[in-house]
Structure formats: structure tokens, C-alpha cells
Design a protein around this motif. Sequence first.
Motif, short mmCIF file in Angstrom:
data_model
loop_
_atom_site.label_atom_id
_atom_site.label_comp_id
_atom_site.label_asym_id
_atom_site.label_seq_id
_atom_site.Cartn_x
_atom_site.Cartn_y
_atom_site.Cartn_z
N LEU A 1 0.66 -1.11 -0.08
CA LEU A 1 -0.15 0.04 -0.03
C LEU A 1 0.77 1.31 0.11
O LEU A 1 0.57 2.25 -0.71
CB LEU A 1 -1.02 0.18 1.19
CG LEU A 1 -1.90 -1.00 1.29
CD1 LEU A 1 -2.80 -1.04 2.48
CD2 LEU A 1 -2.93 -0.74 0.01
N GLU B 1 3.90 1.60 -1.12
CA GLU B 1 4.70 1.70 -2.22
C GLU B 1 3.60 2.50 -3.55
O GLU B 1 3.97 3.29 -4.29
CB GLU B 1 5.08 0.28 -2.77
CG GLU B 1 5.99 0.46 -3.93
CD GLU B 1 7.26 0.52 -3.31
OE1 GLU B 1 7.79 0.54 -2.29
OE2 GLU B 1 8.13 0.93 -4.46
N VAL B 2 2.28 1.76 -3.55
CA VAL B 2 1.35 2.13 -4.34
C VAL B 2 1.14 3.89 -4.21
O VAL B 2 1.08 4.59 -4.87
CB VAL B 2 0.14 1.41 -4.49
CG1 VAL B 2 -1.04 2.00 -5.32
CG2 VAL B 2 0.28 -0.03 -4.96
N ALA C 1 3.81 5.86 -5.35
CA ALA C 1 3.72 5.95 -6.94
C ALA C 1 2.69 6.92 -7.28
O ALA C 1 3.01 7.95 -8.15
CB ALA C 1 3.57 4.68 -7.48
N VAL C 2 1.49 6.81 -6.58
CA VAL C 2 0.19 7.82 -6.98
C VAL C 2 0.66 9.33 -6.58
O VAL C 2 0.69 10.31 -7.44
CB VAL C 2 -0.97 7.32 -5.99
CG1 VAL C 2 -1.95 8.54 -6.29
CG2 VAL C 2 -1.23 5.94 -6.58
N ARG D 1 3.06 10.65 -9.09
CA ARG D 1 2.52 10.83 -10.55
C ARG D 1 1.68 12.18 -10.47
O ARG D 1 1.71 13.00 -11.09
CB ARG D 1 1.60 9.57 -10.77
CG ARG D 1 0.82 9.93 -12.01
CD ARG D 1 -0.48 9.32 -12.22
NE ARG D 1 -1.61 9.54 -11.25
CZ ARG D 1 -2.78 9.01 -10.79
NH1 ARG D 1 -2.97 8.05 -11.88
NH2 ARG D 1 -3.54 9.31 -9.98
#
Lengths: 293, 196
Positions: free
Chosen positions: A74, A76-77, A80-81, A84
Motif C-alpha cells: 500500500l 509503495e502504491v 507512486a500515486v 504521479r
Amino acid sequence: MSAHDSERDELIEQAQLQVLGLLEEAERVRFERCLEAADAETRQAVIQFQAELAREQLCLPAVEPEPSLKFRVLAEVAEAVQDRDAAFAPIASIGPASAELVANQVSDYHEGISEVGRANWEFRREAARWRRSSAMWRAASLVFAGGIGASLLFYAELSREYQALAARAFSSGVEREITAKSIGLESALTWRPVVHSMSACGGFTGAGFVVADSVHNRIIPVVVADGAGGLLTVSAVGDDGVRVTFGSLRVGTGIASADLAADGLQVRQLRDFELADEHGLVVLRWVDTGQAG
Amino acid sequence: MGVGGRRPKLTQMQDEWSLMQRVSKGDDAAVIELYTRFGALVFRSCYQTVGTRAEADDAVQEVFVQLWKTAARFDPERAKLITWVMLLTRRLLIDRLRRKQAKPPGAALVGDYAAPEPKPYIDSGTAQMPQGLLAKRLAELPNLQREVIERTYLQGFTLREVSVQLETPLGTVKSALSRGLARLRGRLSADEASGQ
């Protein structure tokens, strides 16, 4: 075996290789095209077969992931979000979390989930949510821009009000008796009389008052000065005892008004206000009634 | 394993599509749901391929970030979500294996088959060897089928590379792979049914 069955068997064979990641790119593209072109029944059979094979794989080992892996995934995502969103944010974000901070927070979950680690992670997640909500930034920007626009409209309205009041002063014909109160200037929201009354000096006749616009740091003298045509120099003594000249006031038809910048001077602390003619003779002078300032 | 199947229910397709749409927007709850559904399966697949828990953990994280990146492209009419997830997992694992492998000089270029020396077997220091039941069932397969499966599925080589390594025509390698996989799955299914 019919051509249909043969085609279906070939698709099944290719489907097996695709799920296991064993098709090369060109073969994969060819397989997908064939699958799209196949009839609905064959396509569904292949899709179902692939799902079963994907679940089974090839005798996967009976190991379970650590519970903490869920939180690391979670984090890591979320990172990344966040990266971005930072890249596409219309307005600069507060700033992405430092790599060190992220590493520390993720490490909280490596061995297990402590309460502090959970709190840190929740905080970071909320912060990431705030940062990534560019809609909030856009909304805040719109509110800010709206506020500036409303302020401009407000002061434009005040300016119009001042002009109306000045026109009323000119038309009132209250010669020698005009005061801020008499023409309603005191009611203006940001304007405050700083010189309630001025009297004539040196053989001249006249009267006047001065209001201060503290928002724009300016003063507005309104005077009647019979016999003192032309430019009158407007000056006052500030709180530091130094006389400051604000500018000139042209008196043509007996009564005049002007906006004069009062930068560098506290307008509420004016005293010894004077209007002098071109020869330096004082025409009008502040009358200390105990009201000024 | 039967290959026939009923048409997927519309609600399942909608559910999977909706989940991936939410994942694509970075919805934490959706990512949790996706992990809850497939996290263990992805982990086992990673563990089988990379062989250590630490590397499997890293691979799982990479898989889920990639799932988030590609979530908006998921089309439930072309594949079920589990297929999508495991296909992406396999691709990332194969990429990982290929990055890790020290390939023989000249073997990297597809189509250049003159340079590489035939390689009898893979460097055991870099390749994951099958273990347990899988190793046992692989050992029962004919040599060519066993080698092709090990080199492609477990070591990440392409069929062309295996064809060059084994000095065997590509068509023969493909057939060996398909037959080997079918036979292997049949035996593993029988093992599962018998509770082994």
C-alpha cells in the motif's frame, strides 16, 4: 476433428503459454487477434481456461506472505500515486515526502506493525491524499482569485462613493462651514477625518477638512479658499516632528479636493496641517480642536 | 481441467472493472481489496520464481505498482481479473529473471543464432531450481519437455533462446513445451485430487 475444434485447440494451447508469460510479443499479438476473431463460445472457453490456469499456475509453493507486506504494498502504491500527482499537479504541491521519511515509515511495517508505525502511516496516507487532490488546489485557487476580485470591486465602489461625496461637497455650497460630517464623508467605511477643521490665515478666507484613506495610505483634503487661486501646497508634521509635503491642491473656483499619497507617514498621526500658496504663505491651517488624530 | 465454461456473469465483469477503475485512481480501499484477493497468489508465484522471501516481497510490490499503472486498461471482456493479474506477474517475474541472469555472450539478440555456444544447462547460481512436488513431477517428464519447461517457466528464457541453447528446432521446442505443460498439469491435478 473439425476446423473449428482445431482452431479452438490451438487457441487453448496458445492461451496456456500466454498466461504463463511464455509467448513472445509477436505471438502474443497474434493470439489476441485470433481470440478476438473467434466466436463468442470459443472466446469464453479460452477466457475461462486462462482464469483457471492463472489460479493454479504450476504447483505453487504453500507459503504465505508476511502480514506486513500488505502495508508495504500500500505504501509503495501510495508513493507512486503521489509521485504521479506531483508530476501532473497544476499548482506546486506542498512537497513530496522525503525519501528518508518514506523509507522510515515503510520500515515501520517491515518487521511488524507498531501503533506508532500505524499512526505514521495513516498520517502519511492522509497527507498524500491531500497532496494528490489537485481539485482542492484548484478550488482554493478559485476562492483566492474570487476574493481578490471581490476586493477590487469593493474598493472600486468606495472610489465611486468618494467621487459622489466630493461632487456633493462641491455642489453643497457650504462655503467656509464645510466639515467631513456635514457632507457625509465620515460615513465612508475606510475614511476617517484626521483634520476636522481648518481655518484661514494671513488675510485669506476659507475653511476645510482632511480625511484619511488608511487602506491606500492617502489623504483627501477638501477646502474652500477664497482669494487663494492656483496651487496650494499641502503639508503636515508627522509623529517624528518632520514636516512632509504631500503635493499640491489646485483651487480654481473656491473649493477643491484631491487625493494625495501619504506614503511613509502614519496618516492618523498628522498634525500642524497646512496649505500654503506658491510664495510659502500659509492660507489654511489646522485648528486644534482636540479631535484630530 | 475442463476448458469449457459458462459465460461470465455481467455482475462479476462489472465488479472487476469497477475495482480496477478505482485502483487506477489510487483509491487506497481498492488497492487493499485487490491485494486481499490476489496478494497471496502473487506472492506464491513470486516466491516460486525468485526463491527467497525478501526478493518475493520486492517483486510483489513491483507487481502491485504495475497493476495500479495499468489498471485503467483492464478489459473484463478480454480476460478475467485473475488472468490479468497473473499474466502481469509472470511478465514482471520473467523480466526480473532476465535482468538477473548472466547470459552467454551473443545470446541476447533475437535472430542472431550464429554466435552463442550451445548451453547444456543453466547456471545454477542464478537460476531458480524447482523444488518439492514440482521437481518430482518435472523429473518424470521426458528430458526435452522437462528442460524446456524449466528454462522457460522457471528461468525466464524465450522459446527462441531455448531453441538455440538446446540446438533444437523452434517448432519442436514449442511442441515440447505444450505437451510438457499439459502432462505436468494433468499429473499435478491428479496429485491434488488424491491429496498428495
